[in-house]
Design a protein around this motif. Structure first.
Motif, PDB file in Angstrom:
ATOM      1  N   ARG A 101       0.813  -1.210   0.000  1.00  0.00           N
ATOM      2  CA  ARG A 101       0.000   0.000   0.000  1.00  0.00           C
ATOM      3  C   ARG A 101       0.855   1.272   0.000  1.00  0.00           C
ATOM      4  O   ARG A 101       0.527   2.250  -0.657  1.00  0.00           O
ATOM      5  CB  ARG A 101      -0.943  -0.006   1.195  1.00  0.00           C
ATOM      6  N   VAL A 149       2.303   1.439  -3.803  1.00  0.00           N
ATOM      7  CA  VAL A 149       1.430   1.457  -4.986  1.00  0.00           C
ATOM      8  C   VAL A 149       0.948   2.876  -5.268  1.00  0.00           C
ATOM      9  O   VAL A 149       0.516   3.586  -4.354  1.00  0.00           O
ATOM     10  CB  VAL A 149       0.209   0.529  -4.787  1.00  0.00           C
ATOM     11  N   PHE A 209      -1.842   4.557  -6.482  1.00  0.00           N
ATOM     12  CA  PHE A 209      -3.237   4.185  -6.755  1.00  0.00           C
ATOM     13  C   PHE A 209      -3.822   4.953  -7.929  1.00  0.00           C
ATOM     14  O   PHE A 209      -4.668   4.455  -8.649  1.00  0.00           O
ATOM     15  CB  PHE A 209      -4.083   4.367  -5.495  1.00  0.00           C
ATOM     16  N   GLN A 210      -3.340   6.178  -8.098  1.00  0.00           N
ATOM     17  CA  GLN A 210      -3.876   6.990  -9.194  1.00  0.00           C
ATOM     18  C   GLN A 210      -3.624   6.347 -10.556  1.00  0.00           C
ATOM     19  O   GLN A 210      -4.455   6.456 -11.455  1.00  0.00           O
ATOM     20  CB  GLN A 210      -3.235   8.372  -9.146  1.00  0.00           C
ATOM     21  N   TRP A 253      -3.848   3.416 -11.235  1.00  0.00           N
ATOM     22  CA  TRP A 253      -4.856   2.371 -11.453  1.00  0.00           C
ATOM     23  C   TRP A 253      -6.247   2.959 -11.609  1.00  0.00           C
ATOM     24  O   TRP A 253      -6.992   2.565 -12.522  1.00  0.00           O
ATOM     25  CB  TRP A 253      -4.826   1.357 -10.300  1.00  0.00           C
ATOM     26  N   SER A 254      -6.581   3.908 -10.756  1.00  0.00           N
ATOM     27  CA  SER A 254      -7.929   4.488 -10.877  1.00  0.00           C
ATOM     28  C   SER A 254      -8.084   5.222 -12.200  1.00  0.00           C
ATOM     29  O   SER A 254      -9.163   5.255 -12.788  1.00  0.00           O
ATOM     30  CB  SER A 254      -8.227   5.396  -9.684  1.00  0.00           C
ATOM     31  N   LEU A 262      -7.530  -3.476  -7.353  1.00  0.00           N
ATOM     32  CA  LEU A 262      -6.237  -3.969  -7.810  1.00  0.00           C
ATOM     33  C   LEU A 262      -5.826  -5.160  -6.947  1.00  0.00           C
ATOM     34  O   LEU A 262      -5.991  -5.131  -5.724  1.00  0.00           O
ATOM     35  CB  LEU A 262      -5.198  -2.849  -7.674  1.00  0.00           C
ATOM     36  N   THR A 287      -8.531   1.097  -5.192  1.00  0.00           N
ATOM     37  CA  THR A 287      -7.625   2.131  -5.712  1.00  0.00           C
ATOM     38  C   THR A 287      -8.212   3.526  -5.581  1.00  0.00           C
ATOM     39  O   THR A 287      -7.492   4.510  -5.629  1.00  0.00           O
ATOM     40  CB  THR A 287      -7.292   1.883  -7.196  1.00  0.00           C
ATOM     41  N   GLY A 342      -7.618   4.195  -1.932  1.00  0.00           N
ATOM     42  CA  GLY A 342      -6.236   3.942  -1.556  1.00  0.00           C
ATOM     43  C   GLY A 342      -6.123   3.045  -0.348  1.00  0.00           C
ATOM     44  O   GLY A 342      -5.324   3.270   0.548  1.00  0.00           O
TER      45      GLY A 342
END
Lengths: 444, 183
Positions: free
Chosen positions: A100, A103, A105-106, A108-109, A116, A137, A140
């Protein structure tokens, strides 16, 4: 993030060991389960990049991609997920993040992956150590995190364990990953019973007696398989212990002994016998002793299927002149007719959720699969203009229906959602496949 | 023993059957079209060869051509045919069974099993019950004609042992049958 693998005493066992790495219930916050069975609800967009090597050294093994691909295949099988194509991923291929804190996350989103799954795999010889995480994602957040150990040959079990966790997170039910499907195949030139995993993998021949074997039926604890066989040149019911492969009882009364169905939670089954002349449904012990006669009306009664609470059966009867589905309370004997449309409705299968029954209806010479609500009694057709469709059977979570179809020529087994969407072939073996029966979820 | 008999019977039935299917069917149609009794141009057939059943033209009724057969051959090869999803005997079925009862009256040592069969339409389990009812109704008819009940057993094969693997009206008609097997 803390994760720790507890070394259990039985680490030497060849079977994989599941270790809860972190109590992740706290992460689950107030997620509302959505009715994702309903085809009108959007499939869950999820990204599953190839698992990352956490051994530190560069390992070039097909296992990384194999296992992550198996996860894609398995999650797609549920029909709940839309796995985003890997070509769209915006990740750093040299240093992909799996935790976490690392990663982004942005990334992926942005590509529409609301969820994810990351995998960190340590491969040493034949041994696997795998960390799997499910992230939201958008928020987060880590939703599920688990660690697994095993050998390369355990990879299907390991992946399916985590798939169960993912599906439980979204639906509250563990899904179908621990289930099997029994079916009939003619590959040897005879109708023999086979079993395979829920996704059609690892088919295995179960009977081998060169006779006619049909109508497999799983007991609700998954311990016993009953089926009809012509081994003695007449239809008798054979009961077998699945683990020990031992011969159990044989129900071989005069006349027909067919269509066994196990009562949920009991070593008891309902089946059609004709020793008295008429073809009636009887309640029998798992050792083959008649407890009592269940149906009494004029006509033939057959193909019982139990309600999940074990209090009612749905069955086929021709007491109205044509075969239709009836529902009977086995305690009171009260019976009601369920189907009124068409002239040939057979093969009922009661949903494990209790609310619906699926069955096949023959209209204009070809069979179609229907579901009907126990309450609303409104039949809905799930197959259309696609060959002859027969023998519907529910997945143990009630989300999917397996059935046989001749849409590709020879009879094959197909799987669809309980709303009739996503109809896909399960497997193709030599000969014809028919008579699928989905097992309960095996608890290990 | 019984298996061997079956294989022999199957060979005797199927091979010449395959050879002459086309010509036989044509012959039947020709005969129907003709008003005279003059036999049509039939191919040479060994006297002991049972002939493929022949589907009638208009009503779909089906008969086994028993010409040239001995009484015993007729007894074992002349099947009783049924309508779709029906276990009741047709008039012709009753005629066939009457011949069988006569034969059993003349041959007291004959014990038989009546096998009930269905076409592939419909579902396995339902067809097992339907085949059972077909065999039962044939048996009851024999008993009504004086055959002792213990001389006739029944078994249902449902749709599992078709006489014709095809999926045509004609194949289905051939498969909806009860057959006699010697015990």
């Amino acid at each position: 993030m803390i994760r720790y693998f507890i070394k259990p005493a039985i680490v030497c066992t060849i079977f994989f060991i599941l270790i809860l790495t972190h109590p992740c219930i706290a992460d689950d916050d107030n997620y509302n389960y959505i009715d994702i069975d309903n085809p009108s609800s959007r499939k869950i967009p999820i990204a599953i990049p190839v698992f990352v090597n956490t051994a530190g050294s560069a390992a070039d093994s097909p296992v990384f991609k194999q296992m992550s691909d198996l996860m894609i295949e398995s999650l797609e099988f549920t029909r709940y997920f839309n796995v985003i194509d890997r070509g769209a991923y915006l990740v750093d291929p040299v240093n992909p993040a799996i935790t976490r804190d690392k990663v982004k996350f942005q990334n992926w989103s942005t590509i529409g992956a609301d969820f994810l799954v990351t995998g960190g795999l340590k491969l040493s010889g034949n041994n696997i150590k795998l960390e799997l995480r499910l992230f939201d994602t958008v928020k987060g957040k880590r939703l599920v995190g688990k660690g697994y150990r095993g050998t390369v040959s355990d990879q299907r079990q390991i992946i399916h364990r985590f798939c169960s966790e993912i599906v439980r997170h979204f639906t509250g039910s563990r899904g179908i990953f621990n289930s099997k499907i029994a079916f009939v195949s003619t590959g040897t030139g005879n109708k023999e019973i086979y079993t395979c995993d829920f996704d059609g993998h690892r088919p295995k021949q179960f009977t081998n007696n060169k006779s006619i074997n049909i109508s497999p039926a799983w007991s609700s604890d998954g311990k016993w398989l009953a089926y009809t066989s012509f081994l003695k040149r007449k239809p008798d019911i054979y009961i077998k212990d699945l683990k020990k492969q031992e011969k159990g009882a044989v129900i071989a009364k005069k006349g027909l002994n067919i269509s066994p169905a196990w009562r949920p939670g009991k070593f008891v089954l309902a089946a059609t016998l004709s020793f008295s002349g008429a073809q009636k449904i009887y309640l029998l012990t798992g050792t083959g002793k008649v407890i009592r006669k269940l149906t009494r009306n004029w006509g033939s009664d057959l193909s019982p299927t139990w309600s999940p609470d074990g209090q009612k059966i749905a069955f086929v009867s021709d007491r109205s002149g044509n075969p239709h589905i009836y529902v009977m309370d086995v305690n009171t004997g009260q019976t009601e007719r369920l189907t009124f449309h068409g002239k040939y409705n057979t093969q009922p299968s009661w949903s494990p959720r209790g609310d619906r029954i699926t069955y096949s209806s023959i209209e204009k010479g070809s069979g179609n699969i229907y579901v009907i609500g126990i309450e609303d009694q409104d039949p809905i057709r799930l197959t259309d203009k696609s060959g002859n469709n027969e023998s519907p059977t529910w997945s143990p979570d009630g989300s999917l229906i397996a059935f046989s179809s001749t849409r590709e020529g020879r009879s094959r087994i197909f799987v669809m959602t309980s709303y009739g969407t996503d109809q896909k072939r399960l497997l193709a073996l030599p000969g014809k496949q028919s008579n699928p029966k989905w097992s309960p979820s095996f608890t290990k | 023993m019984r298996k061997k008999l079956w294989i022999c019977l199957a060979l005797v039935l199927i091979i010449p059957g395959l050879l002459f299917t086309v010509s036989c069917t044509t012959t039947a149609n020709e005969q129907e079209g003709e008003t005279s009794d003059q036999p049509a141009d039939t191919p040479d057939q060994p006297a002991d060869t049972p002939v493929e059943p022949v589907v009638g033209a208009s009503d779909g009724t089906i008969k086994v051509n028993t010409e040239g057969m001995t009484k015993e051959q007729i007894f074992y090869n002349e099947h009783v045919y049924f309508e779709f999803d029906k276990a009741s005997l047709t008039a012709y079925g009753q005629e066939v069974l009457t011949r069988k009862a006569e034969f059993m009256g003349e041959n007291a040592d004959v014990y038989i099993t009546m096998e009930g069969h269905c076409d592939e339409r419909g579902t396995n389990e339902y067809n097992l019950t339907l085949g059972d009812k077909r065999a039962q109704s044939a048996k009851s008819f024999l008993i009504d004609l004086g055959v002792a009940a213990n001389r006739v057993s029944t078994v249902s094969y449902g749709e599992e042992r078709p006489a014709d693997e095809g999926s045509s009206e004609e194949a289905w008609a051939k498969n909806r049958r009860t057959t006699v097997v010697s015990d």
